[in-house]
Design a protein around this motif. Structure first.
Motif, PDB file in Angstrom:
ATOM      1  N   PHE A   4       0.833  -1.206   0.000  1.00 14.72           N
ATOM      2  CA  PHE A   4       0.000   0.000   0.000  1.00 14.72           C
ATOM      3  C   PHE A   4       0.868   1.256   0.000  1.00 14.72           C
ATOM      4  O   PHE A   4       0.571   2.222  -0.713  1.00 14.72           O
ATOM      5  N   ALA A  67      -2.171  -5.031  -1.497  1.00 16.80           N
ATOM      6  CA  ALA A  67      -2.463  -3.961  -0.536  1.00 16.80           C
ATOM      7  C   ALA A  67      -3.464  -4.426   0.513  1.00 16.80           C
ATOM      8  O   ALA A  67      -4.410  -5.165   0.214  1.00 16.80           O
ATOM      9  N   PRO A  69      -5.562  -2.278   2.849  1.00 18.32           N
ATOM     10  CA  PRO A  69      -6.031  -1.009   3.427  1.00 18.32           C
ATOM     11  C   PRO A  69      -6.751  -1.262   4.747  1.00 18.32           C
ATOM     12  O   PRO A  69      -7.442  -2.265   4.913  1.00 18.32           O
ATOM     13  N   GLU A  74      -8.215   4.679   3.332  1.00 11.96           N
ATOM     14  CA  GLU A  74      -7.340   3.771   2.581  1.00 11.96           C
ATOM     15  C   GLU A  74      -8.161   2.857   1.677  1.00 11.96           C
ATOM     16  O   GLU A  74      -7.771   2.597   0.530  1.00 11.96           O
ATOM     17  N   THR A  77      -9.261   4.899  -1.226  1.00  5.52           N
ATOM     18  CA  THR A  77      -8.115   5.173  -2.099  1.00  5.52           C
ATOM     19  C   THR A  77      -7.850   3.984  -3.017  1.00  5.52           C
ATOM     20  O   THR A  77      -7.645   4.153  -4.231  1.00  5.52           O
ATOM     21  N   VAL A  78      -7.838   2.795  -2.467  1.00  2.94           N
ATOM     22  CA  VAL A  78      -7.630   1.594  -3.277  1.00  2.94           C
ATOM     23  C   VAL A  78      -8.746   1.438  -4.304  1.00  2.94           C
ATOM     24  O   VAL A  78      -8.501   1.092  -5.472  1.00  2.94           O
TER      25      VAL A  78
END
Length: 490
Positions: A4, A67, A69, A74, A77-78
Motif C-alpha cells: 500500500f 495492498a 487497506p 485507505e 483510495t484503493v
C-alpha cells in the motif's frame, strides 16, 4: 514499505504530473502565445503518453492485489486507484496520446471558428474528435453503452438512462415556470450602460474575496470561456468581460470561485492522492452553482453588490437594491448557456445532453449538427439562433472531447438545491452575513459538509450525508418556484 505504501508513493508522482499537465491547459487558455498551438499539442500528447504509461503500469495491479487497506480513507483510495487502473488499461496508449494532441489543436480551431462565425471551419475537427471519443468509449464500455462509459468519467455511478429520467421529471415544472414568467405583466428592468473593463475586474476581485477565495493559493485571469484549474495549493480561476453586461463577469467569477474553493477546501492530508480532488463534476458544479445562485443571486448579497456597483459606475439605471435584485434574476430567452438565468439553465443542458448522446450513438452526424442545434433551440426556447457563436459554437466542451460532461451541470443544480435547503436550516444567520458582503458562514458549512471530504465518498452518498435527506430535484424546483414566483408576482 508495504504494498500500500509503494502504491501511494507511485500514485503521488502520477498525481503531481497530472497537475503539471493541467497547468499546461490553463496556460493555453490564458497567456500562451496564439502561434504556439501546434507545439502545445505535442507537449500535451507527450505528457499524456507519460501519464498513460504510469496509469497502466503492471506494478499497480500487483500492489493492488497485495495492498491491505485498514482505514475507510485507505479503502476508498484503493477503490479509486483500481477504477482508474482498470479504465486506463482499456485505452490503448496510442489513442490516449492522440486524443490529447487532437483536442489541444481543436481548442484553437474552435476559438478561431467562433471568432469568425464559421462552423464549417470547425466541424471537420469536431468530427475527428468525435471519432476518437467513440473509439475511447468502445474501449471503456466493454460491450456496454458508449455514452454511459463516457459519462462515468465525470459522474461515476450514474447512467444516461437515469439522467434522461431525471430530466423528464424536471422539464414540465421548469417549462411551466418559464411560461408563467415570460407572460408576467411586470418584468424586471434590464441593467443597461457602459461598464469599463478595469472596474468590472476590481469588482470581480471584491466578489471573490467576499466568497472567501484564497488569493495566496489562487489567481484570476481572462479566458474566452471561464473555467477554474488546479488543486491542493494552486487553484486558479478565470473570467471574461463584456462591457455592456457586468453580470457576465461578476457571476462567472463567483461561479469559478465555487469550483476553486472546493479544491482548496479538501483535507490537506489527501493531497497527491485520488481523494485530493472533487469526487465528481456534478458535486463540483453544486459548489459553483450554490455560490453563484443561491448565495450570490439572493436578495441579501445583491443588496451589498448594488451599493458597490452604484458607487463604482457613478449610478445605475435601476432605482434601488430591490430593483437591482430583480434585474440580476431577470428571465429572458437568451442564447448563451453560461449567461442563462436559473430557470432556463437546465433546459440548455437538457438540449446538449440529447444532442451529444445522439452524436456518440451515431444517430446524429456532425454535418447535421448545426441544423439539429438550431431546430432544437427554436423548439425549446422559441427563438431562432442568430449566429453560430450564439449557437453551436458557444461552448468549448466538445472541442476538447468532453462528451458526457454536460449533464453534470444540471446534476450540480439538483445537488445545490438539496444543499441549499440543508444549509439554510443549519445557518439561520446566513442572509444577514451575505447582506454585509460576508459569505463565510455558508462557505464554512459547505467546506465542512462537502468540500473537505474530497473523493472520500461517492457523489450521491456525499450529498445525502451532507443534507441528511434523499437526493432528488424537488428542493431545487421548489426553490425556483418560490424565488421567481415572488420576483415576478406569479
Amino acid at each position: 514499505m508495504s504494498a500500500f505504501d509503494d502504491l501511494l508513493a507511485f500514485q503521488r508522482q502520477t498525481e503531481a504530473l497530472s497537475s503539471v499537465a493541467e497547468r499546461l491547459g490553463w496556460d493555453q487558455e490564458t497567456v500562451m502565445p496564439r502561434g504556439a498551438t501546434e507545439q502545445r499539442s505535442e507537449e500535451m500528447a507527450a505528457m499524456e503518453s507519460v501519464l498513460h504509461e504510469r496509469r497502466t503500469d503492471p506494478r499497480i495491479g500487483e500492489w493492488l492485489d497485495a495492498a491491505k487497506p485498514e482505514t475507510p480513507a485507505e479503502v476508498r483510495t484503493v477503490e479509486l486507484i483500481t477504477r482508474d487502473f482498470t479504465r486506463s488499461s482499456r485505452i490503448p496508449a496510442r489513442l490516449a496520446a492522440e486524443l490529447a494532441r487532437v483536442t489541444s489543436l481543436a481548442q484553437g480551431d474552435w476559438a478561431e471558428a467562433r471568432a469568425n462565425e464559421a462552423p464549417d471551419e470547425f466541424l471537420p475537427t469536431l468530427d475527428n474528435v468525435l471519432m476518437l471519443k467513440r473509439e475511447e468509449a468502445a474501449a471503456l464500455a466493454d460491450g456496454g453503452d458508449l455514452y454511459d462509459a463516457l459519462l462515468d468519467d465525470y459522474e461515476p455511478g450514474i447512467t444516461g438512462a437515469e439522467v434522461a429520467r431525471l430530466f423528464d421529471a424536471m422539464r414540465p415544472r421548469l417549462v411551466a415556470l418559464r411560461e408563467n414568467i415570460l407572460g408576467a405583466e411586470n418584468p424586471p428592468q434590464a441593467l443597461k450602460g457602459h461598464f469599463p473593463h478595469d472596474t468590472q475586474i476590481r469588482l470581480a476581485r471584491a466578489c471573490a474575496t467576499a466568497f472567501g477565495y484564497d488569493w495566496s493559493r489562487g489567481r484570476m485571469d481572462i479566458a474566452v470561456h471561464p473555467f477554474s484549474s488546479g488543486r491542493w495549493q494552486d487553484s486558479r480561476i478565470t473570467t471574461r468581460v463584456v462591457e455592456t453586461d457586468p453580470f457576465n463577469c461578476l457571476y462567472s467569477t463567483i461561479h469559478e470561485v465555487g469550483h476553486s474553493s472546493y479544491e482548496l477546501g479538501i483535507d490537506e492530508d489527501y493531497a497527491f492522492t485520488p481523494l485530493g480532488r472533487g469526487v465528481s463534476l456534478g458535486v463540483h458544479e453544486s459548489q459553483s452553482r450554490i455560490y453563484e445562485n443561491q448565495m450570490g443571486r439572493g436578495r441579501a448579497f445583491t443588496g451589498w453588490l448594488f451599493d458597490r456597483m452604484h458607487d463604482a459606475f457613478d449610478g445605475l439605471n435601476v432605482a434601488d437594491a430591490d430593483a437591482f435584485y430583480r434585474s440580476v434574476n431577470r428571465v429572458t430567452p437568451g442564447y448563451i448557456r453560461t449567461e442563462s438565468d436559473e430557470v432556463q439553465y437546465n433546459l440548455h443542458i437538457m438540449m446538449r445532453f440529447d444532442l451529444e448522446r445522439d452524436l456518440i450513438a451515431g444517430r446524429l452526424d456532425v454535418t447535421d449538427l448545426v441544423e439539429a442545434w438550431n431546430g432544437r433551440f427554436l423548439k425549446d426556447f422559441g427563438v431562432s439562433v442568430d449566429r453560430p457563436a450564439n449557437g453551436v459554437l458557444q461552448d468549448v466542451h466538445w472541442s476538447v472531447g468532453l462528451f458526457g460532461y454536460f449533464p453534470t451541470y444540471a446534476l450540480g443544480n439538483v445537488y445545490a438545491g438539496c444543499l441549499n435547503a440543508a444549509m439554510r436550516n443549519a445557518v439561520p444567520g446566513l442572509d444577514e452575513a451575505l447582506a454585509s458582503g460576508e459569505a463565510e458562514p455558508g462557505v464554512e458549512w459547505l467546506r465542512e459538509n462537502v468540500q473537505r471530504h474530497g473523493g472520500l465518498l461517492p457523489p450521491r452518498r456525499l450529498i445525502a450525508e451532507a443534507t441528511d435527506a434523499e437526493v432528488g430535484p424537488e428542493p431545487l424546483l421548489d426553490y425556483l418556484d418560490e424565488k421567481f414566483g415572488r420576483i415576478y408576482e406569479l
